[in-house]
Design a protein around this motif. Structure first.
Motif, PDB file in Angstrom:
ATOM      1  N   SER A  70       0.814  -1.219   0.000  1.00 59.73           N
ATOM      2  CA  SER A  70       0.000   0.000   0.000  1.00 59.73           C
ATOM      3  C   SER A  70       0.851   1.274   0.000  1.00 59.73           C
ATOM      4  O   SER A  70       0.390   2.329  -0.421  1.00 59.73           O
ATOM      5  N   ILE A  71       2.094   1.194   0.492  1.00 59.42           N
ATOM      6  CA  ILE A  71       2.922   2.416   0.544  1.00 59.42           C
ATOM      7  C   ILE A  71       4.102   2.362  -0.419  1.00 59.42           C
ATOM      8  O   ILE A  71       4.931   3.272  -0.444  1.00 59.42           O
ATOM      9  N   THR A  72       4.162   1.299  -1.226  1.00 59.13           N
ATOM     10  CA  THR A  72       5.314   1.148  -2.117  1.00 59.13           C
ATOM     11  C   THR A  72       5.423   2.326  -3.084  1.00 59.13           C
ATOM     12  O   THR A  72       6.529   2.812  -3.361  1.00 59.13           O
ATOM     13  N   GLY A  73       4.287   2.804  -3.596  1.00 59.88           N
ATOM     14  CA  GLY A  73       4.311   3.906  -4.565  1.00 59.88           C
ATOM     15  C   GLY A  73       4.952   5.146  -3.963  1.00 59.88           C
ATOM     16  O   GLY A  73       5.851   5.759  -4.561  1.00 59.88           O
ATOM     17  N   GLN A  74       4.510   5.464  -2.761  1.00 65.33           N
ATOM     18  CA  GLN A  74       5.040   6.653  -2.079  1.00 65.33           C
ATOM     19  C   GLN A  74       6.535   6.490  -1.787  1.00 65.33           C
ATOM     20  O   GLN A  74       7.333   7.407  -2.030  1.00 65.33           O
ATOM     21  N   VAL A  75       6.919   5.318  -1.295  1.00 61.82           N
ATOM     22  CA  VAL A  75       8.335   5.081  -0.982  1.00 61.82           C
ATOM     23  C   VAL A  75       9.175   5.110  -2.264  1.00 61.82           C
ATOM     24  O   VAL A  75      10.268   5.682  -2.292  1.00 61.82           O
ATOM     25  N   ALA A  76       8.640   4.519  -3.343  1.00 63.40           N
ATOM     26  CA  ALA A  76       9.382   4.514  -4.624  1.00 63.40           C
ATOM     27  C   ALA A  76       9.629   5.948  -5.089  1.00 63.40           C
ATOM     28  O   ALA A  76      10.732   6.278  -5.561  1.00 63.40           O
ATOM     29  N   ASP A  77       8.623   6.810  -4.932  1.00 64.10           N
ATOM     30  CA  ASP A  77       8.796   8.216  -5.337  1.00 64.10           C
ATOM     31  C   ASP A  77       9.873   8.895  -4.494  1.00 64.10           C
ATOM     32  O   ASP A  77      10.721   9.628  -5.013  1.00 64.10           O
ATOM     33  N   GLU A  78       9.823   8.635  -3.174  1.00 62.01           N
ATOM     34  CA  GLU A  78      10.811   9.273  -2.280  1.00 62.01           C
ATOM     35  C   GLU A  78      12.220   8.784  -2.588  1.00 62.01           C
ATOM     36  O   GLU A  78      13.179   9.556  -2.566  1.00 62.01           O
ATOM     37  N   VAL A  79      12.355   7.499  -2.871  1.00 62.51           N
ATOM     38  CA  VAL A  79      13.679   6.948  -3.185  1.00 62.51           C
ATOM     39  C   VAL A  79      14.152   7.479  -4.539  1.00 62.51           C
ATOM     40  O   VAL A  79      15.306   7.901  -4.687  1.00 62.51           O
ATOM     41  N   ALA A  80      13.245   7.492  -5.522  1.00 55.36           N
ATOM     42  CA  ALA A  80      13.636   7.954  -6.869  1.00 55.36           C
ATOM     43  C   ALA A  80      14.153   9.384  -6.817  1.00 55.36           C
ATOM     44  O   ALA A  80      15.050   9.756  -7.585  1.00 55.36           O
ATOM     45  N   ALA A  81      13.613  10.175  -5.884  1.00 56.66           N
ATOM     46  CA  ALA A  81      14.013  11.586  -5.804  1.00 56.66           C
ATOM     47  C   ALA A  81      15.493  11.756  -5.457  1.00 56.66           C
ATOM     48  O   ALA A  81      16.078  12.801  -5.744  1.00 56.66           O
ATOM     49  N   VAL A  82      16.113  10.734  -4.839  1.00 57.59           N
ATOM     50  CA  VAL A  82      17.531  10.864  -4.466  1.00 57.59           C
ATOM     51  C   VAL A  82      18.440  10.045  -5.386  1.00 57.59           C
ATOM     52  O   VAL A  82      19.632   9.922  -5.133  1.00 57.59           O
ATOM     53  N   LEU A  83      17.865   9.456  -6.446  1.00 52.14           N
ATOM     54  CA  LEU A  83      18.666   8.618  -7.353  1.00 52.14           C
ATOM     55  C   LEU A  83      19.004   9.370  -8.638  1.00 52.14           C
ATOM     56  O   LEU A  83      18.452  10.436  -8.926  1.00 52.14           O
ATOM     57  N   ASP A  84      19.905   8.787  -9.410  1.00 50.77           N
ATOM     58  CA  ASP A  84      20.357   9.381 -10.681  1.00 50.77           C
ATOM     59  C   ASP A  84      20.085   8.412 -11.828  1.00 50.77           C
ATOM     60  O   ASP A  84      19.755   7.241 -11.608  1.00 50.77           O
ATOM     61  N   ARG A  85      20.300   8.916 -13.046  1.00 52.06           N
ATOM     62  CA  ARG A  85      20.153   8.087 -14.242  1.00 52.06           C
ATOM     63  C   ARG A  85      21.018   6.830 -14.096  1.00 52.06           C
ATOM     64  O   ARG A  85      22.147   6.910 -13.597  1.00 52.06           O
ATOM     65  N   GLY A  86      20.488   5.697 -14.509  1.00 51.84           N
ATOM     66  CA  GLY A  86      21.258   4.447 -14.469  1.00 51.84           C
ATOM     67  C   GLY A  86      21.046   3.652 -13.192  1.00 51.84           C
ATOM     68  O   GLY A  86      21.383   2.462 -13.133  1.00 51.84           O
ATOM     69  N   ASP A  87      20.506   4.291 -12.140  1.00 56.34           N
ATOM     70  CA  ASP A  87      20.241   3.570 -10.896  1.00 56.34           C
ATOM     71  C   ASP A  87      19.025   2.646 -11.078  1.00 56.34           C
ATOM     72  O   ASP A  87      18.230   2.810 -12.009  1.00 56.34           O
ATOM     73  N   ILE A  88      18.901   1.691 -10.153  1.00 55.42           N
ATOM     74  CA  ILE A  88      17.845   0.668 -10.277  1.00 55.42           C
ATOM     75  C   ILE A  88      17.025   0.608  -8.991  1.00 55.42           C
ATOM     76  O   ILE A  88      17.593   0.493  -7.892  1.00 55.42           O
ATOM     77  N   ILE A  89      15.713   0.665  -9.132  1.00 55.22           N
ATOM     78  CA  ILE A  89      14.820   0.412  -7.991  1.00 55.22           C
ATOM     79  C   ILE A  89      14.185  -0.965  -8.210  1.00 55.22           C
ATOM     80  O   ILE A  89      13.661  -1.264  -9.292  1.00 55.22           O
ATOM     81  N   ILE A  90      14.230  -1.790  -7.164  1.00 56.73           N
ATOM     82  CA  ILE A  90      13.586  -3.106  -7.210  1.00 56.73           C
ATOM     83  C   ILE A  90      12.405  -3.069  -6.247  1.00 56.73           C
ATOM     84  O   ILE A  90      12.551  -2.615  -5.107  1.00 56.73           O
ATOM     85  N   ASP A  91      11.261  -3.530  -6.686  1.00 57.61           N
ATOM     86  CA  ASP A  91      10.126  -3.686  -5.773  1.00 57.61           C
ATOM     87  C   ASP A  91       9.909  -5.176  -5.528  1.00 57.61           C
ATOM     88  O   ASP A  91       9.440  -5.898  -6.403  1.00 57.61           O
ATOM     89  N   GLY A  92      10.263  -5.628  -4.315  1.00 61.35           N
ATOM     90  CA  GLY A  92      10.129  -7.047  -3.978  1.00 61.35           C
ATOM     91  C   GLY A  92       8.840  -7.373  -3.259  1.00 61.35           C
ATOM     92  O   GLY A  92       8.573  -8.533  -2.946  1.00 61.35           O
ATOM     93  N   GLY A  93       8.002  -6.361  -2.969  1.00 66.13           N
ATOM     94  CA  GLY A  93       6.757  -6.606  -2.230  1.00 66.13           C
ATOM     95  C   GLY A  93       5.677  -7.183  -3.123  1.00 66.13           C
ATOM     96  O   GLY A  93       5.909  -7.477  -4.299  1.00 66.13           O
ATOM     97  N   ASN A  94       4.498  -7.320  -2.558  1.00 61.43           N
ATOM     98  CA  ASN A  94       3.382  -7.881  -3.325  1.00 61.43           C
ATOM     99  C   ASN A  94       2.580  -6.752  -3.977  1.00 61.43           C
ATOM    100  O   ASN A  94       1.403  -6.556  -3.687  1.00 61.43           O
ATOM    101  N   SER A  95       3.217  -6.025  -4.879  1.00 64.97           N
ATOM    102  CA  SER A  95       2.523  -4.915  -5.534  1.00 64.97           C
ATOM    103  C   SER A  95       1.689  -5.416  -6.701  1.00 64.97           C
ATOM    104  O   SER A  95       1.959  -6.476  -7.272  1.00 64.97           O
ATOM    105  N   ASN A  96       0.711  -4.600  -7.074  1.00 61.71           N
ATOM    106  CA  ASN A  96      -0.117  -4.901  -8.240  1.00 61.71           C
ATOM    107  C   ASN A  96       0.708  -4.651  -9.499  1.00 61.71           C
ATOM    108  O   ASN A  96       1.293  -3.575  -9.652  1.00 61.71           O
ATOM    109  N   TYR A  97       0.740  -5.645 -10.402  1.00 61.24           N
ATOM    110  CA  TYR A  97       1.580  -5.509 -11.612  1.00 61.24           C
ATOM    111  C   TYR A  97       1.185  -4.290 -12.442  1.00 61.24           C
ATOM    112  O   TYR A  97       2.003  -3.722 -13.175  1.00 61.24           O
ATOM    113  N   ARG A  98      -0.063  -3.842 -12.320  1.00 58.31           N
ATOM    114  CA  ARG A  98      -0.497  -2.655 -13.076  1.00 58.31           C
ATOM    115  C   ARG A  98       0.271  -1.418 -12.601  1.00 58.31           C
ATOM    116  O   ARG A  98       0.623  -0.556 -13.403  1.00 58.31           O
ATOM    117  N   ASP A  99       0.520  -1.350 -11.283  1.00 59.13           N
ATOM    118  CA  ASP A  99       1.299  -0.227 -10.749  1.00 59.13           C
ATOM    119  C   ASP A  99       2.720  -0.269 -11.295  1.00 59.13           C
ATOM    120  O   ASP A  99       3.328   0.769 -11.570  1.00 59.13           O
TER     121      ASP A  99
END
Ligand SMILES: NC(=O)C1=CN([C@@H]2O[C@H](COP(=O)(O)OP(=O)(O)OC[C@H]3O[C@@H](n4cnc5c(N)ncnc54)[C@H](O)[C@@H]3O)[C@@H](O)[C@H]2O)C=CC1
Ligand SMILES: O=C(CO)[C@H](O)[C@H](O)COP(=O)(O)O
Length: 351
Positions: A70-99
């Motif tokens: 339920s909070i993965t979207g918000q956390v992904a946005d916060e993490v992306a804000a401190v990352l640069d081109r070429g970095d990788i975010i992995i979502d290992g939780g049970n997120s909806n594939y549509r998201d």
């Protein structure tokens, strides 16, 4: 390799431990500082903010999110804000594939890779390993290969499938690049839909075994309860815990879910303390929705999902409607709750 883990609960903490055990370096962050401190004591590098986490990672940075879906979207946005081109975010939780599909497209515009990893293994994963269902670009998934290989179970004691020889394929080691972004969580979603179905089948079968002595109990209460037509055929006082244990050995229905069921029944044969209100976290619903969308029948998976809803009293109004109709067409009164008799664990009401 080096990786940051955000979310150090039941899953994230043990994934970190498994990675560190195999020589990977982990930077860890959680809103709960105690969870961070515990892993720092075990050799991880702690971070106290996403900016701190980003500063402690070499590029290209790899950040694995293992937080409630339920909070993965918000956390992904916060993490992306401190990352640069070429970095990788992995979502290992049970997120909806549509998201994932939406999130991957948005991050791609900023040059950040998004990889969805459906992760199965639960609290036993530290030692058993985690089955990993991966979605994302070829380049990102190839880059993550050493991490995936460590987290996955490996071949273990499972014999190779007849006809497979030569080098071990990733799927034989417990991880698979299933397709582009979203494919990993799509496969995990269906996995969990199947999980519901198998769980329901085991639970229903064991409940029938629990009631195989209904004829005996019928005799004890013969003056009170509705007659069982053929009580002589229901005289079996079966020890359900022992049958669950038995079926683990050589039977067609042996499985890890049955192993866990046998363990639970051995420890607590009456399952005292469990009310039987079965929660669901979403994957079963998404499975049924996807099946409807593409027109594929999933009657077992749908029934097991609806059974969970019913366990939470979500069928109450339907049952009230049933009673109302019986009253209308036959004058059949509902019996007051205290007047409903127990027969072999069943509720009997012949009003
Ligand atoms: N428990 C299980 O058997 C499985 C869980 N999953 C999925 O894995 C994910 C995590 O599950 P669990 O570890 O069981 O959950 P959990 O509730 O045990 O742990 C979640 C962790 O995230 C932390 N957290 C919450 N908000 C945060 C934020 N904004 N920033 C950083 N950390 C934050 C919490 O403090 C907690 O330590 C969920 O998406 C779940 O659906 C997947 C497979 C199996
Ligand atoms: O992914 C899992 C197991 O594979 C998780 O344990 C999941 O939370 C179980 O799903 P639900 O809460 O809907 O029963």
């Amino acid at each position: 390799m080096q990786l940051a883990m955000v979310g150090l609960g039941r899953m994230g903490a043990n994934i970190v431990r498994r990675l560190m055990r195999d020589g990977h370096e982990c930077v860890v962050y959680d809103v709960n500082p105690e969870a961070v401190a515990t892993l720092v004591a075990e050799g991880a590098t702690g971070a106290d903010s996403y900016a701190d986490l980003a500063a402690k990672l070499q590029t290209p940075r790899i950040v694995w999110l293992m937080v409630p879906a339920s909070i993965t979207g918000q956390v992904a946005d916060e993490v992306a804000a401190v990352l640069d081109r070429g970095d990788i975010i992995i979502d290992g939780g049970n997120s909806n594939y549509r998201d994932d599909v939406r999130r991957a497209a948005a991050l791609r515009e900023r040059g950040i890779e998004f990889v969805d990893v459906g992760t199965s293994g639960g609290v036993f994963g530290l030692d058993r390993g985690y089955c990993l269902m991966v979605g994302g670009s070829d380049a990102a998934v190839q880059h993550l290969e050493p991490i995936l290989r460590t987290i996955a179970p490996g071949v273990g004691e499972i014999e190779r499938t007849p006809g497979r020889d030569g080098d071990l394929a990733p799927e034989e080691q417990g991880y698979l690049h299933c397709g582009p972004s979203g494919a990993g969580h799509f496969v995990k979603m269906v996995h969990n839909g199947i999980e519901y179905g198998i769980m329901a089948a085991i639970a229903e079968g064991l409940n029938l075994l629990e009631n195989a002595d209904a004829g005996v109990r019928e005799a004890e209460h013969s003056a009170e309860i509705a007659p069982l037509e053929e009580p002589e055929f229901y005289q079996f006082p079966i020890d359900t815990a022992k049958v669950a244990e038995l079926w683990r050995r050589g039977s067609v229905v042996s499985s890890w879910l049955l192993d866990l069921t046998a363990a639970a029944l051995h420890a607590n044969p009456r399952l005292d303390g469990l009310a039987g209100r079965v929660s669901d976290s979403g994957e079963g619903r998404w499975t049924v929705k996807a099946a409807v969308d593409v027109g594929v029948p999933v009657p077992v998976l749908a029934a097991s999902l609806f059974e969970r809803f019913a366990s939470r009293d979500e069928d109450r109004f339907a049952n009230q409607v049933l009673s109302a109709m019986r009253l209308q067409f036959g004058g059949h009164q509902e019996r007051p709750a205290g007047d409903v008799l127990e027969a072999g664990g069943r509720k009997v009401d012949e009003g």
